[in-house]
Structure formats: structure tokens, C-alpha cells
Design a protein around this motif. Structure first.
Motif, PDB file in Angstrom:
ATOM      1  N   ALA A 268       0.656  -1.242  -0.052  1.00 29.58           N
ATOM      2  CA  ALA A 268       0.008  -0.029  -0.012  1.00 29.58           C
ATOM      3  C   ALA A 268       0.840   1.257   0.177  1.00 29.58           C
ATOM      4  CB  ALA A 268      -1.041  -0.010   1.253  1.00 29.58           C
ATOM      5  N   VAL A 269       1.925   1.244   0.632  1.00 23.86           N
ATOM      6  CA  VAL A 269       2.791   2.420   0.784  1.00 23.86           C
ATOM      7  C   VAL A 269       3.323   2.967  -0.617  1.00 23.86           C
ATOM      8  CG1 VAL A 269       5.027   1.242   1.114  1.00 23.86           C
ATOM      9  CG2 VAL A 269       4.816   3.582   1.979  1.00 23.86           C
ATOM     10  N   TYR A 270       3.387   2.040  -1.410  1.00 27.09           N
ATOM     11  CA  TYR A 270       3.962   2.418  -2.961  1.00 27.09           C
ATOM     12  C   TYR A 270       2.572   2.437  -4.133  1.00 27.09           C
ATOM     13  CZ  TYR A 270       8.365   0.948  -1.119  1.00 27.09           C
ATOM     14  OH  TYR A 270       9.584   0.970  -0.670  1.00 27.09           O
ATOM     15  N   ALA A 271       1.338   2.842  -3.361  1.00 25.96           N
ATOM     16  CA  ALA A 271       0.467   2.758  -4.198  1.00 25.96           C
ATOM     17  C   ALA A 271       0.252   4.122  -5.211  1.00 25.96           C
ATOM     18  CB  ALA A 271      -1.069   2.735  -3.315  1.00 25.96           C
ATOM     19  N   GLY A 272       1.280   5.026  -4.994  1.00 30.68           N
ATOM     20  CA  GLY A 272       1.614   6.227  -5.555  1.00 30.68           C
ATOM     21  C   GLY A 272       2.608   6.190  -6.723  1.00 30.68           C
ATOM     22  N   VAL A 273       3.086   5.029  -6.829  1.00 31.56           N
ATOM     23  CA  VAL A 273       4.276   4.880  -7.843  1.00 31.56           C
ATOM     24  C   VAL A 273       4.186   3.877  -8.702  1.00 31.56           C
ATOM     25  CG1 VAL A 273       7.060   4.040  -7.663  1.00 31.56           C
ATOM     26  CG2 VAL A 273       5.792   5.417  -5.566  1.00 31.56           C
ATOM     27  N   VAL A 274       4.324   4.517  -9.918  1.00 36.76           N
ATOM     28  CA  VAL A 274       4.169   3.476 -11.253  1.00 36.76           C
ATOM     29  C   VAL A 274       5.395   3.399 -11.937  1.00 36.76           C
ATOM     30  CG1 VAL A 274       1.623   3.722 -11.026  1.00 36.76           C
ATOM     31  CG2 VAL A 274       3.058   5.244 -12.426  1.00 36.76           C
ATOM     32  N   GLU A 275       5.502   2.377 -12.932  1.00 34.35           N
ATOM     33  CA  GLU A 275       6.572   2.203 -13.743  1.00 34.35           C
ATOM     34  C   GLU A 275       5.905   2.272 -15.240  1.00 34.35           C
ATOM     35  OE1 GLU A 275      10.413  -0.455 -15.187  1.00 34.35           O
ATOM     36  OE2 GLU A 275       9.134  -1.143 -13.413  1.00 34.35           O
ATOM     37  N   HIS A 276       6.301   3.094 -15.979  1.00 33.07           N
ATOM     38  CA  HIS A 276       5.787   3.165 -17.276  1.00 33.07           C
ATOM     39  C   HIS A 276       6.583   2.791 -18.631  1.00 33.07           C
ATOM     40  CE1 HIS A 276       8.368   6.748 -18.228  1.00 33.07           C
ATOM     41  NE2 HIS A 276       7.856   6.721 -19.538  1.00 33.07           N
ATOM     42  N   SER A 277       5.841   2.418 -19.551  1.00 37.01           N
ATOM     43  CA  SER A 277       6.427   1.978 -20.732  1.00 37.01           C
ATOM     44  C   SER A 277       5.759   2.958 -21.970  1.00 37.01           C
ATOM     45  CB  SER A 277       6.167   0.637 -21.341  1.00 37.01           C
ATOM     46  OG  SER A 277       6.641  -0.274 -20.233  1.00 37.01           O
TER      47      SER A 277
END
Length: 165
Positions: free
Chosen positions: A74-83
Motif C-alpha cells: 500500500a505504501v507504494y500505491a502512488g508509484v508506477v513504472e511506465h512504458s
């Protein structure tokens, strides 16, 4: 030059999205992957609200961008990796920047505070695009994996939203 627009990615775009993905992989400097996944695998790995395609005046898909979660915690819910991938025939027309700007607006509206990516150092066009869009280099993973028989470095990039506090 025909007008380029961006819209949400739909399942009807699958064939073009995967063909553009494969063309990028065939170029050798886009990913450690060598074969585009099936649409089912692609669809399952990416967040549905942050997938977009760029289309030309005749509505042909000429590029795409999508994000994946970086962690189930949950702590990383605001972190994404894009392509991001653009049809080789459409490169140099601002497609990637238009897609990236759309993604940034979409993720910020959803409360996502960090977009990250890993880019091969040889992919200078991608590195320049990301720098212009506010990404910063956070490090280099040296010889992190083998690709086509040789060790490859990956430059880690991130963009921290200035509006999500």
C-alpha cells in the motif's frame, strides 16, 4: 503533417499496440524483452486507467503508453513504472511527448506521485524525452542483465509530481 490525438487505449487497439511494442523490441534498445506479450498478459500487467494511444488523422494507432504498479504494498500505491513505444514510422513527430504529457496529467489527477522507468543508456532519444518532461536520473544499474548475449546497464529515471504533496 496529420493531426495527432491521444485517447484511452481500448482492447480493439491490441493488434497495433502489440505490433508497435514488437517493433520497439526488434530495435534492440527498448527492453530486455525480445517478444511482445499476448494481449491478455499485457492487459493484466498494466493499470487500466492510465493506458493511452496516439492516433493519426486516419485513427491509426501510432504509439502507446501505459503504467504498471511497482509494488503490491500500500505504501507504494502512488508509484508506477511506465512504458512508451512509438511506431518507427511516426518517430520524430512529437508522439512520445504528447503521450507522456497525457500520462503525467492522468496519473497526477489520480494521486500518483512518482512515475519511474528504466532506460538503456544507448536509447538517447528516450533519455532526452524524459529529461524534457521533468524526469531525473536517480542512478545506473550496471550490468543488470544480459540482452542479446551482452551485459546491459539500465538508467533509472523518475518524475516526482510537484502537485502531489
Amino acid at each position: 503533417m496529420a493531426e495527432i490525438t491521444v485517447r484511452p487505449m481500448a482492447s480493439d487497439d491490441a493488434d497495433r499496440v502489440l505490433a508497435i511494442y514488437q517493433a520497439g523490441l526488434d530495435g534492440g534498445d527498448a527492453s530486455f524483452e525480445t517478444t511482445a506479450p499476448t494481449w491478455t498478459a499485457f492487459d493484466e500487467a498494466r493499470l487500466p486507467d492510465h493506458r493511452f494511444v496516439a492516433v493519426d488523422g486516419d485513427e491509426s494507432v501510432i504509439g502507446w503508453i501505459a503504467v504498471s504498479p511497482t509494488s503490491a504494498r500500500a505504501v507504494y500505491a502512488g508509484v508506477v513504472e511506465h512504458s512508451i513505444y512509438v511506431d518507427p514510422a511516426a518517430q520524430g513527430r512529437g508522439v512520445a511527448r504528447l503521450l507522456l504529457d497525457t500520462l503525467i496529467a492522468s496519473t497526477e489527477a489520480a494521486g500518483i506521485w512518482t512515475i519511474q522507468s528504466g532506460v538503456f543508456p544507448e536509447n538517447t532519444a528516450s533519455l532526452a524525452l524524459h529529461q524534457r518532461a521533468g524526469f531525473r536520473v536517480i542512478g545506473t544499474r550496471e550490468r543488470v542483465g544480459r540482452h542479446h548475449g551482452r551485459w546491459r546497464d539500465v538508467i533509472l529515471l523518475e518524475r516526482r509530481s510537484p502537485v502531489i504533496t
